[in-house]
Write a protein that holds these residues in place. Structure first.
Motif, PDB file in Angstrom:
ATOM      1  N   GLU A  58      26.064  -9.683  70.100  1.00  0.00           N
ATOM      2  CA  GLU A  58      26.721 -10.110  69.797  1.00  0.00           C
ATOM      3  C   GLU A  58      27.994 -10.684  69.398  1.00  0.00           C
ATOM      4  OE1 GLU A  58      22.946  -9.732  66.854  1.00  0.00           O
ATOM      5  OE2 GLU A  58      21.339  -9.622  68.586  1.00  0.00           O
ATOM      6  N   THR A  59      28.235  -9.843  69.281  1.00  0.00           N
ATOM      7  CA  THR A  59      29.482  -9.570  68.879  1.00  0.00           C
ATOM      8  C   THR A  59      31.014 -11.184  69.886  1.00  0.00           C
ATOM      9  OG1 THR A  59      31.141  -8.644  69.676  1.00  0.00           O
ATOM     10  CG2 THR A  59      29.378  -7.941  67.877  1.00  0.00           C
ATOM     11  N   LYS A  60      31.974 -11.309  69.207  1.00  0.00           N
ATOM     12  CA  LYS A  60      33.332 -11.807  70.108  1.00  0.00           C
ATOM     13  C   LYS A  60      34.030 -10.807  70.641  1.00  0.00           C
ATOM     14  CE  LYS A  60      32.873 -16.151  67.305  1.00  0.00           C
ATOM     15  NZ  LYS A  60      34.329 -17.004  66.568  1.00  0.00           N
ATOM     16  N   GLY A  61      34.426 -11.226  72.016  1.00  0.00           N
ATOM     17  CA  GLY A  61      35.142 -10.263  72.781  1.00  0.00           C
ATOM     18  C   GLY A  61      34.241  -9.157  73.218  1.00  0.00           C
ATOM     19  N   THR A  65      35.993  -5.336  71.870  1.00  0.00           N
ATOM     20  CA  THR A  65      35.446  -4.804  71.028  1.00  0.00           C
ATOM     21  C   THR A  65      34.296  -3.687  71.086  1.00  0.00           C
ATOM     22  OG1 THR A  65      33.643  -6.364  70.184  1.00  0.00           O
ATOM     23  CG2 THR A  65      36.154  -6.928  69.674  1.00  0.00           C
TER      24      THR A  65
END
Length: 317
Positions: A58-61, A65
Motif C-alpha cells: 500500500e506504499t509508493k515505490g 521502500t
C-alpha cells in the motif's frame, strides 16, 4: 527508569558474564540447550518486520521502500529489545528468588517479578510495579491489534482468490469504512477463542506462540528457497538487489528459519508432563494434515491461484 528504581543494580560483570540456568526449576542442565531456549523470545520478536512487509503493497515505490522498512524495523527491534533486556537484567535483586514457586508470581513470570522486586524493595509497595506492568500490557494490546490486522489482511486476500470457505462473506467491504469488516471480526473472534484457554492453562500460550512463529517464519522459507534454486536468467532484479551476495544471504536466512522452527518445537521445561509438554508439534501436525487433506481431496479441484483484477495487457480494470 527501572534500573534507577532498582538502585543499587547488578554489576556489569554479572549481566554480561554470569550464566544462570536454574536447573532445579527448569529441569534443564545442558548449557547448549539452555542457550537455545534463551533466544526463543528474541527469535519471536525479531519477526516484527512481518508487519512492515504487509504494509508495503500500500506504499509508493514498494520495491524499494519495502526492503528498507523491513531492515529498519529489525534495527529498531534490536536496539529497543536489547535495552529492555539490559534494563531487566541490571535490575535483578535476588536471582534465586525469581524462580521460587512461593514468590509473588509463583515463579512463572520472571520479568514481572523483577519489576515487583525493584519497586517493593525501594518503596515497600507494588503501585509502581503495577504501572510498569500496565505499560507492558498496553504493548501487548497494540501487538494484538497488529497481529489481528495482518491476519484480517490475509483472510481478505485469500477470500478474494476464493481460497477459503465462505469467501464471499470474508471479502465483503464495508460500504462506509471501506474495510473488510467481516474478515476483521472473523480474526478477532478466533483470537478470543484461542486466548480463553490461556486463562487456565499456561502451556496453551507457549503452543500458540510456537505455532504462530513457525507458521509465518516458515512461510518466508518458501520464496527464499525458490530464489536459491531459480536460474539467474529467469530472475529479473528489482532496485533492491543483493547482487553476488544473494545466494549466501538466502542460505543463511534459510538455515536460520530451519533453526527457529526447530527450536520452537522443543520442550521448555523438564521433566515432561501434561502441564509442561510443548504441544506445538501436535498442533502443527494436525493443522498440516487437515490442510493437505483438504488440498488433495477438494481444493486442488477448483483453486486456480490468485484472481487477477487488472488486465495486464492494456491496464484496464
Amino acid at each position: 527508569m527501572l534500573p534507577l528504581v532498582a538502585h543499587p543494580i547488578q554489576p556489569a560483570a554479572y549481566v554480561f558474564t554470569h550464566f544462570e540456568m536454574a536447573p532445579q526449576d527448569t529441569g534443564i542442565s545442558s548449557i547448549p540447550y539452555a542457550v537455545i531456549m534463551s533466544v526463543l523470545l528474541s527469535n519471536y520478536c525479531l519477526y516484527g518486520y512481518d508487519t512492515a512487509a504487509h504494509l508495503t503493497e500500500e506504499t509508493k515505490g514498494a520495491d524499494r521502500t519495502g526492503p528498507l522498512a523491513i531492515l529498519s524495523s529489525i534495527g529498531i527491534i534490536t536496539v529497543f529489545g536489547w535495552a529492555y533486556n539490559l534494563a531487566l537484567t541490571f535490575s535483578i535483586k535476588d536471582p534465586n528468588y525469581l524462580y521460587d514457586v512461593n514468590n509473588e508470581t509463583a515463579g512463572a513470570l520472571v520479568p514481572a517479578q523483577i519489576i515487583y522486586d525493584a519497586f517493593h524493595g525501594r518503596y515497600h509497595n507494588s503501585t509502581g510495579a503495577v504501572v510498569f506492568l500496565c505499560i507492558i500490557w498496553g504493548s501487548f494490546f497494540f501487538c494484538g491489534l497488529s497481529v489481528t490486522t495482518s491476519a484480517a489482511r490475509v483472510v481478505y486476500a485469500l477470500s478474494r482468490d476464493n481460497g477459503i470457505p465462505f469467501s464471499p462473506i470474508w471479502r465483503r467491504i464495508h460500504p462506509k469504512h471501506k474495510v473488510p469488516i467481516n474478515a476483521v471480526w472473523f480474526c478477532a473472534v478466533i483470537s478470543a477463542i484461542l486466548g480463553l484457554p490461556i486463562l487456565k492453562i499456561n502451556v496453551i500460550f507457549n503452543a500458540i506462540i510456537s505455532i504462530s512463529t513457525i507458521g509465518w517464519v516458515g512461510s518466508y522459507a518458501v520464496p527464499i528457497f525458490a530464489r536459491m534454486m531459480m536460474a539467474e536468467e529467469n530472475f529479473k532484479p528489482g532496485p533492491f538487489y543483493l547482487g553476488k551476495a544473494r545466494r549466501p544471504v538466502c542460505l543463511v536466512a534459510l538455515l536460520w528459519i530451519c533453526y527457529t522452527c526447530s527450536a520452537f518445537l522443543l520442550p521448555t521445561l523438564y521433566p515432561i508432563t501434561w502441564s509442561t509438554f510443548n504441544y506445538a508439534p501436535i498442533a502443527l501436525g494436525v493443522a498440516l494434515t487437515i490442510i493437505m487433506l483438504w488440498w488433495v481431496l477438494d481444493a486442488r479441484m477448483w483453486f486456480k491461484g490468485p484472481v487477477r483484477n487488472i488486465d495486464m495487457r492494456n491496464g484496464n480494470s
